[in-house]
Write a protein that holds these residues in place. Structure first.
Motif, mmCIF file in Angstrom:
data_model
loop_
_atom_site.group_PDB
_atom_site.id
_atom_site.type_symbol
_atom_site.label_atom_id
_atom_site.label_comp_id
_atom_site.label_asym_id
_atom_site.label_seq_id
_atom_site.Cartn_x
_atom_site.Cartn_y
_atom_site.Cartn_z
ATOM 1 N N ARG A 724 0.831 -1.208 0.000
ATOM 2 C CA ARG A 724 0.000 0.000 0.000
ATOM 3 C C ARG A 724 0.863 1.255 0.000
ATOM 4 O O ARG A 724 0.561 2.229 -0.706
ATOM 5 C CB ARG A 724 -0.904 -0.014 1.225
ATOM 6 C CG ARG A 724 -1.926 1.143 1.248
ATOM 7 C CD ARG A 724 -2.705 1.176 2.556
ATOM 8 N NE ARG A 724 -3.383 -0.089 2.800
ATOM 9 C CZ ARG A 724 -4.573 -0.409 2.284
ATOM 10 N NH1 ARG A 724 -5.206 0.450 1.499
ATOM 11 N NH2 ARG A 724 -5.131 -1.570 2.571
ATOM 12 N N GLU A 746 -6.684 1.293 -3.687
ATOM 13 C CA GLU A 746 -7.487 0.108 -3.372
ATOM 14 C C GLU A 746 -7.837 -0.672 -4.639
ATOM 15 O O GLU A 746 -7.750 -1.906 -4.659
ATOM 16 C CB GLU A 746 -8.767 0.533 -2.642
ATOM 17 C CG GLU A 746 -8.526 0.978 -1.213
ATOM 18 C CD GLU A 746 -9.813 1.110 -0.417
ATOM 19 O OE1 GLU A 746 -10.868 0.695 -0.936
ATOM 20 O OE2 GLU A 746 -9.753 1.613 0.714
ATOM 21 N N LYS A 750 -6.731 -4.474 -5.484
ATOM 22 C CA LYS A 750 -7.734 -5.501 -5.788
ATOM 23 C C LYS A 750 -7.486 -6.111 -7.161
ATOM 24 O O LYS A 750 -7.638 -7.331 -7.357
ATOM 25 C CB LYS A 750 -9.140 -4.896 -5.735
ATOM 26 C CG LYS A 750 -9.598 -4.512 -4.335
ATOM 27 C CD LYS A 750 -10.958 -3.840 -4.352
ATOM 28 C CE LYS A 750 -11.406 -3.440 -2.953
ATOM 29 N NZ LYS A 750 -12.708 -2.733 -2.955
ATOM 30 N N ASN A 753 -4.927 -8.706 -6.884
ATOM 31 C CA ASN A 753 -5.194 -9.679 -5.813
ATOM 32 C C ASN A 753 -4.222 -9.534 -4.649
ATOM 33 O O ASN A 753 -3.690 -10.508 -4.131
ATOM 34 C CB ASN A 753 -5.149 -11.111 -6.373
ATOM 35 C CG ASN A 753 -5.814 -12.116 -5.434
ATOM 36 O OD1 ASN A 753 -6.667 -11.738 -4.622
ATOM 37 N ND2 ASN A 753 -5.436 -13.380 -5.533
ATOM 38 N N PHE A 755 -5.203 -7.212 -2.057
ATOM 39 C CA PHE A 755 -5.974 -6.379 -1.151
ATOM 40 C C PHE A 755 -6.391 -7.125 0.111
ATOM 41 O O PHE A 755 -6.359 -6.578 1.204
ATOM 42 C CB PHE A 755 -7.207 -5.836 -1.879
ATOM 43 C CG PHE A 755 -8.015 -4.875 -1.052
ATOM 44 C CD1 PHE A 755 -7.582 -3.578 -0.854
ATOM 45 C CD2 PHE A 755 -9.203 -5.279 -0.453
ATOM 46 C CE1 PHE A 755 -8.322 -2.699 -0.081
ATOM 47 C CE2 PHE A 755 -9.939 -4.398 0.314
ATOM 48 C CZ PHE A 755 -9.502 -3.095 0.503
ATOM 49 N N HIS A 756 -6.774 -8.366 -0.037
ATOM 50 C CA HIS A 756 -7.376 -9.097 1.073
ATOM 51 C C HIS A 756 -6.311 -9.828 1.891
ATOM 52 O O HIS A 756 -5.192 -10.052 1.435
ATOM 53 C CB HIS A 756 -8.418 -10.098 0.536
ATOM 54 C CG HIS A 756 -9.531 -9.437 -0.226
ATOM 55 N ND1 HIS A 756 -10.501 -8.684 0.376
ATOM 56 C CD2 HIS A 756 -9.809 -9.421 -1.568
ATOM 57 C CE1 HIS A 756 -11.348 -8.229 -0.541
ATOM 58 N NE2 HIS A 756 -10.939 -8.662 -1.730
ATOM 59 N N GLY A 757 -6.701 -10.182 3.121
ATOM 60 C CA GLY A 757 -5.844 -10.987 3.986
ATOM 61 C C GLY A 757 -4.667 -10.226 4.571
ATOM 62 O O GLY A 757 -3.701 -10.849 5.014
ATOM 63 N N GLY A 758 -4.704 -8.893 4.582
ATOM 64 C CA GLY A 758 -3.626 -8.103 5.155
ATOM 65 C C GLY A 758 -2.371 -8.059 4.312
ATOM 66 O O GLY A 758 -1.336 -7.566 4.772
#
Length: 792
Positions: A724, A746, A750, A753, A755-758
């Motif tokens: 990030r 963001e 995304k 792939n 973005f999710h799971g920290g």
């Protein structure tokens, strides 16, 4: 894969500066433990000095070294009723701390060479009037003095009346009667005359006479509050030798100079006199004396040399020449000023701080150097330029970033050293310290920028940096300092050596140490601004040298950076670019080189020839819708190690229309990577060129970067920044801000792939290879670049 911002333009100077500053602060926060280790380095030395100082003070001021005391009144039961302290109750070690309201007067002495060092006839000294070398074996060599002048006969008269013919004493006034004789000693002088070392030493005192009898040794009892001992007075013959000029005197005195430990080369003289134009109406004399002994008084260069007696002998001889032998000008004694009771004080931070604090300040150099080389080695600097970071914001923020770190480092160092009481800091004026440290750390940062251009590997730069740190300290302590303290060493050569920044730092710290040591010893202040006008103070010249060097090195470092900051670099005359005409609105006509190449390319495949002709036609048009045009682009690597030159790209001509996604296929070594490296400015074309949005890559690469997105073959990432934080930084460089920036980040995370799971907030150094590749793709597409390159 990225949010579209059709009105998004190039980021401003301050937007780029803001992006880089935020990235640097985040990077700094990630390296907190590294900063703690860096700051602990000077704090360790400060604490070490405090502990050593306490140990030294406890030893210096124990009972054995304090002024001696004795019981002068005892009661009937054997208890002491009254104690007195003073010089009369003290040992030699204790005497220096005693109060001395009435210092004793000591007879003025000559500095007589020891029997084995007195001038004799040797291979270097061929003068026939010097005594034979055999006298050294019997200890009977005379004490030789030279004289010269315009009138030899007058000189012979004067020198003939300088020596006495006998040794006379008066037991009722022993010291006063000793002053009527011409006495001398071979003992080393000290920095004071409270206790003359000649009368405290076991060595004999010499009585200089025109002739010595066979029994020419006597003894006298010295009974003073600080000294009670029997002194041997030994006769030594005084020999005066005429020389025709002062240059001859200088030559012979220099030959006998005490050079190191080569005792067999020592041939010392008592003194020398040049009576110049003296006559019956005029007395004018120059006196040579031996200053060698000034370095032997407990390491102090402020020894009281034995000169008064030499001046008195010449003056007294001239007075007797005018008024007759019955007239005498008596030099009764030399004595010290009264002193209060003192403690022995040796400030270790002032005595040893010059060397150790040189290491402390220079410690910042390899830190800045490796940081700059790391960006160069990882190609992070080029990556930032590809995403729109200009040289101006980069230099301003990076320089200010290192300057703030250096200032905080030095402030912690000085404040901590002051709080724990190091005299090196507390006695010297803080404003002088601030100016000196501020100028020097600016020079040091500028030097790091300049030196970074010479390295491409962090390990090599780090090793060289620390060699510079410790080498400078050691050379300063064991070589440069000896030149500073040698008054005969040319001042011009010292200034020349100070052109090396490390020696300028050492000289400035040396001056701080000298003033704080002297201030602590004498109970006065250290260095003040008024002291900079002192001819022996080198701080003023150091400030001038470092300030001028700072400006010069900063300018040269910026110039070198512009020429070599990337593979393509700039022309050495890039600063003349402002005088060029603005970029043309239409392309050039095909060059002779390109037209001539048609003969060569007729054998190419039809589609290749068709593309080449298309490019030539597009270059003739005043404008085109093709954003990328390659015009006979070539890359040839020179011959090396006996191998022939290598054609990586052979005259590629290519035109890409807007909106087209173009891919290159080919075996290893076909030239794919070389082509893209030329297109994005990593390497410079051998010949030919390319146009991006009508701008020539050879001249306007910095402008091209503002509209280009690049996903390099290798992942160019900061190991300690998260995914990030990478996207926030590059998004700001593309002029994204506020909610639009957060939204674009963001969506980019995304889309790949991450973005999710920290994963987005995980440091990039902990990513797998595939995750790093996806992050690189997201970086290249953020901000919706007009054209981009993706290769791997």
């Amino acid at each position: 894969m990225a949010d579209h911002h059709p009105t998004l333009g190039p980021s401003s100077f301050w937007a780029q500066a803001n992006a880089l500053l935020r990235k640097n602060l985040t990077f700094q926060k990630r390296n907190m433990w590294t900063n703690i280790r860096l700051i602990s380095f000077p704090l360790f030395f400060c604490i070490l000095f405090v502990l050593l100082q306490k140990l030294v003070d406890s030893q210096l001021n124990n009972a054995d070294n304090r002024c001696g005391c004795a019981c002068v009144e005892v009661s009937g039961n054997g208890q002491c009723q009254r104690r007195e302290c003073g010089l009369q109750y003290s040992t030699m070690d204790q005497a220096s701390s005693c109060p001395i309201p009435n210092p004793p007067g000591w007879p003025a002495l000559l500095q007589i060479p020891g029997p084995n060092y007195r001038a004799v006839r040797t291979d270097l000294f061929m003068s026939a009037d010097l005594p034979n070398e055999s006298c050294r074996s019997t200890g009977s060599c005379p004490a030789t003095t030279f004289f010269t002048g315009n009138n030899q006969s007058l000189g012979e008269i004067l020198t003939g009346s300088m020596f006495s013919t006998s040794f006379n004493t008066n037991s009722s006034d022993l010291l006063g009667s000793l002053a009527t004789n011409v006495l001398g000693t071979e003992t080393y002088p000290e920095g004071y005359n409270y206790i003359d070392p000649a009368f405290a030493s076991a060595l004999p005192i010499y009585n200089v006479q025109s002739q010595c009898s066979s029994n020419s040794t006597s003894s006298v009892l010295i009974n003073q509050p600080s000294i009670t001992r029997e002194i041997e007075i030994r006769c030594v013959q005084g020999l005066y030798l005429w020389r025709n000029s002062s240059s001859e005197v200088n030559a012979e005195l220099y030959k006998g100079y005490r050079k190191g430990n080569l005792e067999e080369k020592i041939n010392e003289f008592v003194a020398a006199y040049d009576f110049l134009n003296s006559d019956g109406n005029n007395f004018n004399v120059s006196v040579w004396y031996n200053s060698t002994y000034s370095n032997y008084s407990a390491g102090s260069p402020m020894s009281l040399l034995r000169i008064p007696r030499s001046v008195n002998l010449a003056s007294n001889a001239y007075l007797q020449f005018l008024r007759g032998p019955g007239t005498k000008m008596l030099l009764e004694f030399v004595k010290e000023m009264p002193k209060p009771e003192t403690e022995l004080r040796i400030d270790l931070s002032s005595l040893l701080g010059t060397l150790f604090f040189t290491w402390v300040v220079l410690q910042l150099f390899p830190v800045v150097l490796t940081s700059l080389v790391y960006e160069k080695q990882q190609k992070l600097r080029v990556m930032m330029k590809m995403h729109g970071l200009g040289d101006g914001p980069y230099w301003m923020i990076t320089y200010a970033y290192f300057l703030v770190i250096s200032l905080l480092y030095m402030l912690c160092f000085v404040i901590f050293g002051s709080l724990i009481g190091l005299k090196f800091f507390t006695l010297n004026d803080y404003s002088i310290q601030f100016v000196f440290y501020f100028i020097y750390i600016n020079l040091q940062i500028s030097m790091a920028f300049l030196v970074a251009a010479m390295f491409s590997n962090v390990k090599t730069a780090s090793v060289i940096g620390y060699i510079v740190v410790f080498g400078t300290g050691l050379l300063g302590g064991f070589l440069f300092q000896s030149f500073i303290e040698d008054e005969s060493f040319p001042r011009g050569w010292i200034i020349t050596m100070e052109l090396y920044p490390g020696f300028s730092l050492y000289r400035g710290l040396y001056e701080f140490g000298q003033y704080s040591f002297r201030g602590n010893y004498m109970g006065t202040d250290g260095m003040r601004w008024g002291d900079l006008s002192d001819s022996t103070n080198g701080m003023r010249e150091v400030l001038i040298i470092t300030f001028i060097e700072w400006l010069v090195v900063l300018f040269v470092a910026y110039y070198v950076d512009q020429v070599s900051s990337s593979g393509a670099g700039k022309s050495p005359l890039f600063f003349l670019q402002n005088f060029r005409r603005k970029p043309p609105s239409s392309f050039r006509r095909p060059s002779l080189q390109r037209l001539g190449s048609k003969v060569f390319v007729q054998m190419d495949k039809p589609d290749v020839n068709q593309e080449r002709e298309k490019v030539e036609q597009l270059l003739l048009e005043p404008s085109t819708s093709h954003p990328i045009i390659c015009d006979n682009l070539k890359k040839i690597y020179p011959a090396r190690d006996g191998n022939p030159e290598k054609f990586a790209v052979r005259g590629l001509s290519l035109a890409l229309p807007r909106g087209e996604c173009f891919g290159m296929l080919g075996p290893n070594g076909a030239g794919k990577t070389s082509l893209i490296n030329m297109m994005i400015g990593l390497t410079k074309p051998t010949s030919g060129t390319a146009y991006v949005q009508g701008l020539d890559i050879r001249t306007y690469m910095d402008t091209i970067y503002t509209s280009m997105g690049v996903c390099p073959q290798h992942d160019l990432l900061w190991e300690t920044l998260t995914g990030r934080e990478h996207l926030l930084f590059y998004g700001r460089l593309k002029n994204l801000r506020g909610s639009a920036l957060n939204q674009a980040v963001e969506e980019s995370l995304k889309s790949v792939n991450l973005f999710h799971g920290g994963v987005a907030d995980k440091q990039a150094g902990k990513y797998s290879g595939g995750m790093k590749r996806r992050l690189s793709v997201a970086i290249s597409l953020i901000g919706d670049p007009k054209q981009g390159c993706l290769y791997g």
